[in-house]
Design a protein around this motif. Structure first.
Motif, PDB file in Angstrom:
ATOM      1  N   GLU A  56       0.032   6.952   3.686  1.00  0.00           N
ATOM      2  CA  GLU A  56       0.969   5.876   3.996  1.00  0.00           C
ATOM      3  C   GLU A  56       0.248   4.573   4.300  1.00  0.00           C
ATOM      4  O   GLU A  56      -0.820   4.561   4.916  1.00  0.00           O
ATOM      5  CB  GLU A  56       1.842   6.277   5.193  1.00  0.00           C
ATOM      6  N   GLY A  57       0.859   3.463   3.866  1.00  0.00           N
ATOM      7  CA  GLY A  57       0.297   2.149   4.129  1.00  0.00           C
ATOM      8  C   GLY A  57       0.713   1.157   3.057  1.00  0.00           C
ATOM      9  O   GLY A  57       1.411   1.520   2.088  1.00  0.00           O
ATOM     10  N   GLU A  58       0.293  -0.083   3.201  1.00  0.00           N
ATOM     11  CA  GLU A  58       0.554  -1.116   2.200  1.00  0.00           C
ATOM     12  C   GLU A  58      -0.715  -1.319   1.387  1.00  0.00           C
ATOM     13  O   GLU A  58      -1.766  -1.663   1.933  1.00  0.00           O
ATOM     14  CB  GLU A  58       0.972  -2.418   2.879  1.00  0.00           C
ATOM     15  N   PHE A  59      -0.618  -1.098   0.062  1.00  0.00           N
ATOM     16  CA  PHE A  59      -1.801  -1.098  -0.780  1.00  0.00           C
ATOM     17  C   PHE A  59      -1.666  -2.077  -1.940  1.00  0.00           C
ATOM     18  O   PHE A  59      -0.565  -2.425  -2.355  1.00  0.00           O
ATOM     19  CB  PHE A  59      -2.055   0.315  -1.323  1.00  0.00           C
ATOM     20  N   THR A  60      -2.813  -2.498  -2.456  1.00  0.00           N
ATOM     21  CA  THR A  60      -2.863  -3.372  -3.627  1.00  0.00           C
ATOM     22  C   THR A  60      -2.627  -2.517  -4.863  1.00  0.00           C
ATOM     23  O   THR A  60      -3.510  -1.762  -5.286  1.00  0.00           O
ATOM     24  CB  THR A  60      -4.229  -4.066  -3.717  1.00  0.00           C
ATOM     25  N   SER A  61      -1.462  -2.633  -5.446  1.00  0.00           N
ATOM     26  CA  SER A  61      -1.056  -1.734  -6.533  1.00  0.00           C
ATOM     27  C   SER A  61      -1.555  -2.216  -7.887  1.00  0.00           C
ATOM     28  O   SER A  61      -1.614  -3.419  -8.160  1.00  0.00           O
ATOM     29  CB  SER A  61       0.466  -1.605  -6.558  1.00  0.00           C
ATOM     30  N   SER A  62      -1.941  -1.247  -8.745  1.00  0.00           N
ATOM     31  CA  SER A  62      -2.377  -1.556 -10.104  1.00  0.00           C
ATOM     32  C   SER A  62      -1.793  -0.519 -11.055  1.00  0.00           C
ATOM     33  O   SER A  62      -2.055   0.684 -10.911  1.00  0.00           O
ATOM     34  CB  SER A  62      -3.911  -1.539 -10.198  1.00  0.00           C
TER      35      SER A  62
END
Length: 365
Positions: free
Chosen positions: A297-303
């Motif tokens: 869980e967390g806020e991530f830099t998505s690709s």
């Protein structure tokens, strides 16, 4: 426990060696006892000892490379001459203890604090029914010892030369400033004061630069708290990874000594460049399946490209956070950075300095 070797030179010394090795092994202490072959043949339970055919110098060289502690049962002069050619630094030298062959005295000779020789001397004296001989000034005066404190707290001492500066101030009765970038529980030992002092200071931090040092010349102590989440193109060499990450740490003012582990996706479990980098830093390398990273869980830099290739939208941030949580909890400190085919992120473990609540200077920090 430290890997320990004992060597003796007399029949009384052999009997003491056997007594010590039996008690140490019974306590789960890795230990080997050595002596001349002729001596072992005449000693009861000599089969518990290893015969030495090499010279004492050759034997000592081997022990310095392989063991964390060496016990000489014999004259102190023998031990001093044996170890002298191999001394390097208190950061790496093994603990060395000398005992007389009757077990009356157990002398801490080398690496009393960082190597653990003082503690070892006390322990062996207890087994032999003798007296430990400790000559470290801070110990015999019952004062704060910064190198022992660093060892107990798991801190890296960035400048061994400054240990003397701190100890000298403490022994003179001068206050030493204590500044910590992390929570502190318990009471400061006598001689340490919160904040800045005029003579000497301790600074506990994961920062690399001295820009925020309380006082120029402070001794910086670094906790190993950083988990490096890492990804790379297939075949990126270790030298490239190290160059990128050195620059990355400098840009974010992070101390290389604070690195505790590397982490990535299990697709990179055998990626040679990452494996070599982790080994060169002396830290473990953890890898996780995509499903585990996806559930982190967390806020991530998505690709979307990374998702297509690996099955998860981000590797380095998720791996860093998954690993730091496995190690006891923490948070993402630096989000994804990318250069030369390498991506990296950093998480920091939850941690605090645990001091004795009964220290003489009252009040929690």
């Amino acid at each position: 426990m430290m890997k320990l070797s004992i060597i003796c030179f007399t029949e009384a010394g052999a009997r003491l060696s056997v007594k010590l090795v039996k008690e140490l092994l019974k306590a789960g202490q890795p230990c080997e006892a050595y002596g001349p072959e002729w001596l072992l043949k005449s000693c009861p339970d000599g089969d518990l000892m290893i015969p030495v055919s090499a010279s004492l110098s050759e034997w000592t060289r081997e022990q310095f490379l392989q063991k964390e502690g060496i016990v000489f049962i014999g004259a102190a002069g023998i031990a001093v001459r044996a170890i002298a050619p191999f001394l390097k630094s208190k950061a790496v030298d093994p603990a060395v203890v000398v005992m007389d062959d009757m077990g009356r005295f157990s002398i801490s000779l080398l690496s009393g604090h960082l190597g653990g020789a003082n503690e070892l001397a006390e322990r062996l004296a207890g087994m032999a029914g003798g007296q430990a001989v400790i000559t470290t000034a801070t110990d015999i005066h019952g004062r704060f010892a910064v190198d022992l404190f660093a060892k107990e707290q798991g801190l890296v001492i960035t400048d061994l030369r400054k240990i003397k500066m701190i100890s000298s101030a403490i022994l003179k009765g001068e206050n030493v400033g204590f500044h910590c970038d992390f929570p502190v529980s318990g009471n400061l030992p006598s001689g340490l004061i919160p904040g800045e002092a005029s003579v000497a200071n301790l600074w506990i931090t994961i920062k690399e630069s001295g820009k925020e040092e309380p006082l120029k010349g402070s001794l910086k102590l670094v906790p190993k708290l950083l988990v490096l989440g890492i990804g790379c193109r297939k075949g990126v060499p270790a030298k490239t990874i190290e160059r990128v990450l050195d620059r990355f740490f400098k840009e974010w003012d992070l101390s290389p000594e604070a690195l505790a582990a590397c982490a990535s996706i299990d697709l990179k479990k055998e990626e040679e460049g990452i494996c070599q980098f982790a080994a060169s830093k002396g830290v473990p390398y953890y890898t996780y399946p995509a499903v585990v990273l996806e559930e982190t869980e967390g806020e991530f830099t998505s690709s979307s490209f990374v998702k297509q290739v690996t099955g998860v939208d981000n590797v380095c941030e998720r791996a860093a956070l998954a690993c730091v949580k496995e190690l006891g909890g923490g948070k993402l400190l630096v989000k994804k950075q990318a250069a030369d085919g390498v991506t990296a992120a950093v998480a920091v473990r939850d941690w605090k300095v645990q001091l004795d609540p009964h220290n003489s200077l009252g009040g929690n920090l």
